[in-house]
Scaffold this motif. Structure first.
Motif, PDB file in Angstrom:
ATOM      1  N   ASN A 105       0.891  -0.988  -0.229  1.00 49.88           N
ATOM      2  CA  ASN A 105       0.022  -0.024   0.198  1.00 49.88           C
ATOM      3  C   ASN A 105       0.928   1.386  -0.233  1.00 49.88           C
ATOM      4  O   ASN A 105       0.606   2.438  -0.687  1.00 49.88           O
ATOM      5  N   SER A 121       1.922   2.997  -4.363  1.00 47.71           N
ATOM      6  CA  SER A 121       1.270   4.447  -4.526  1.00 47.71           C
ATOM      7  C   SER A 121       2.433   5.114  -4.642  1.00 47.71           C
ATOM      8  O   SER A 121       2.877   6.211  -5.926  1.00 47.71           O
ATOM      9  N   VAL A 166       2.042  11.829  -2.070  1.00 43.25           N
ATOM     10  CA  VAL A 166       0.980  11.703  -2.102  1.00 43.25           C
ATOM     11  C   VAL A 166       1.013  10.195  -0.678  1.00 43.25           C
ATOM     12  O   VAL A 166      -0.425   9.955  -1.438  1.00 43.25           O
ATOM     13  N   GLU A 180      -3.203   9.009   0.150  1.00 47.17           N
ATOM     14  CA  GLU A 180      -3.652   7.897   0.665  1.00 47.17           C
ATOM     15  C   GLU A 180      -3.409   6.510   1.934  1.00 47.17           C
ATOM     16  O   GLU A 180      -4.382   5.721   2.077  1.00 47.17           O
ATOM     17  N   GLN A 181      -4.465   7.967   2.901  1.00 41.63           N
ATOM     18  CA  GLN A 181      -3.779   8.215   4.532  1.00 41.63           C
ATOM     19  C   GLN A 181      -5.239   7.102   4.738  1.00 41.63           C
ATOM     20  O   GLN A 181      -5.364   5.790   5.622  1.00 41.63           O
ATOM     21  N   LYS A 220      -5.832   4.238   3.373  1.00 42.10           N
ATOM     22  CA  LYS A 220      -5.350   2.579   3.202  1.00 42.10           C
ATOM     23  C   LYS A 220      -4.922   2.769   3.455  1.00 42.10           C
ATOM     24  O   LYS A 220      -4.058   1.508   4.121  1.00 42.10           O
TER      25      LYS A 220
END
Ligand code: ASP
Ligand code: MG
Length: 406
Positions: free
Chosen positions: A280, A284, A322, A326-327, A329
């Protein structure tokens, strides 16, 4: 009689006088009975000048047209060098990349060479001509001009040497070889007479800018005998990049120390310790086209874990952005980092058979009170990430401990 490919970088052809000087050097090799194929860069500063022109019109220049513009720098030098050779009685003929042709893939600005057509070259050599080829460029299957990435003329030279099965590929530059470390940081740094291909690959990828990394990979793949030497100094054998260790090399545990200032550390703390977390986080980062270098994941506590990795410094802010995006996830407690770090690497084939090199490195840094933030190792390399303010101190101390000045 030998076939030699010689590459002259931008500084070596940086003025009319220097071009004439290069012509005389080539003439000498020719008179000694060698066949010579020459690859040249653009005159120093020229590629940057062309890039600035393009960027003055488009902030992100169209890739196809940018390659059309950038490839002209080398076209000027091949013509001028041929004239200089002809003036001293050496028959010479120039070729751009597409005239040969040097075929590449379609990736503008970092194309990879796929093949070199040697038909014209062989004919010219038979006729006794010196061939002068524009470095840094090729042509794709659509007939579009491509360039090979900054410093790409090294790779052009190695590709020609590989195709022509040259006896040696000589890279002439403004330094007289590969040094144990950057002499600007450690004045006691010594030129190496020889270095193995594997070590050179480590040093080149670690920020020793003597050769474009791709050219070293290419030379390794096709077993091209490669030598780095100075066009400004006569009578210097430079550094030979060999494939075999010889007896002398066996005694040497460490060959060189490289450093890379283009580093930043990203910390992702307190993430749930479960399968898929590395994917994860790093997935990203990869999707954003950011290259990751060193990686550390700590053993978790309370079912969470801390994750740190390094990225190129100019990608640091983007990497943080980025990850923050994506926090949902990643579920990290904190995402932060530091872009005032450098990587120092100790390289040596002898590490394979000598234990204790790593601990000697750690002791040396401890004695200087330098904190190590991250460590990564390979069979022939130990890298440490440290605060950038200790770069010079660390490099000097390690250079001395491994007696590279002797
Ligand atoms: N002229 C190109 C550059 O400046 C290619 C080279 O010099 O190798 O990057
Ligand atoms: Mg160069």
């Amino acid at each position: 009689m030998a076939l030699i490919v010689q590459k002259y970088g931008g500084t070596s052809v940086g003025s009319i006088e220097r071009i004439q000087n290069v012509a005389r050097r080539i003439a000498k090799f020719k008179q000694q009975g060698n066949d010579v194929v020459v690859v040249v860069s653009a005159m120093s500063g020229e590629t940057n000048r062309l890039l600035a022109l393009a960027e003055a019109i488009q902030t992100q220049p169209n890739p196809r047209e940018l390659d059309v513009v950038l490839s002209t720098g080398e076209q000027v030098t091949i013509g001028l060098l041929c004239m200089a050779l002809q003036e001293i009685g050496v028959p010479a003929k120039s070729y751009t990349g597409w005239q040969i042709p040097i075929s590449t893939d379609k990736v503008h600005a970092k194309a990879r060479i796929e093949d070199v057509n040697d038909a014209k070259l062989k004919q010219d050599l038979k006729e006794g001509k010196v061939i002068v080829v524009a470095g840094f460029q090729g042509v794709d299957e659509n007939g579009d001009i491509t360039t090979l990435g900054r410093g790409g003329s090294d790779t052009s030279a190695v590709a020609l040497a590989a195709k022509l099965k040259a006896d040696e590929c000589q890279i002439y530059t403004d330094v007289d070889g590969v040094y144990t470390t950057d002499p600007r940081v450690v004045p006691e740094a010594k030129r190496l007479n020889k270095i193995t291909f594997e070590e050179m690959l480590e040093l080149a990828s670690l920020g020793s800018k003597v050769l474009q990394i791709r050219s070293v990979e290419f030379a390794g793949k096709y077993h091209v005998r490669l030598r780095v030497l100075s066009s400004l100094k006569d009578e210097c054998e430079g550094t030979l990049i060999t494939f075999e260790e010889d007896e002398n090399m066996e005694h040497v545990v460490v060959s060189g120390i490289a450093f890379d200032k283009n580093q930043a550390r990203v910390n992702v703390k307190g993430v749930p310790d479960r399968p898929g977390i590395a994917y994860n986080i790093l997935g990203s980062i990869a999707d954003a086209n950011i290259e990751v270098d060193m990686i550390i994941q700590n053993v978790g506590e309370n079912d969470t874990t801390d994750f740190s990795f390094t990225v190129p410094r100019n990608d640091y802010q983007n990497a943080l952005k980025v990850l923050n995006a994506e926090q949902d996830k990643i579920h990290a407690k904190t995402i932060d980092g530091d872009d005032t770090v450098v990587k120092v690497s100790v390289v040596g084939l002898g590490m394979r058979s000598h234990s204790g090199v790593a601990s000697q490195i750690f002791k040396t840094l401890a004695d200087e009170n330098i904190n190590i933030q991250m460590i990564s190792t390979s069979e022939i390399k130990v890298s440490v990430l440290i605060d950038e303010k200790y770069l010079e101190l660390a490099t000097r101390a390690l250079h001395e401990v491994f007696q590279l000045d002797k």
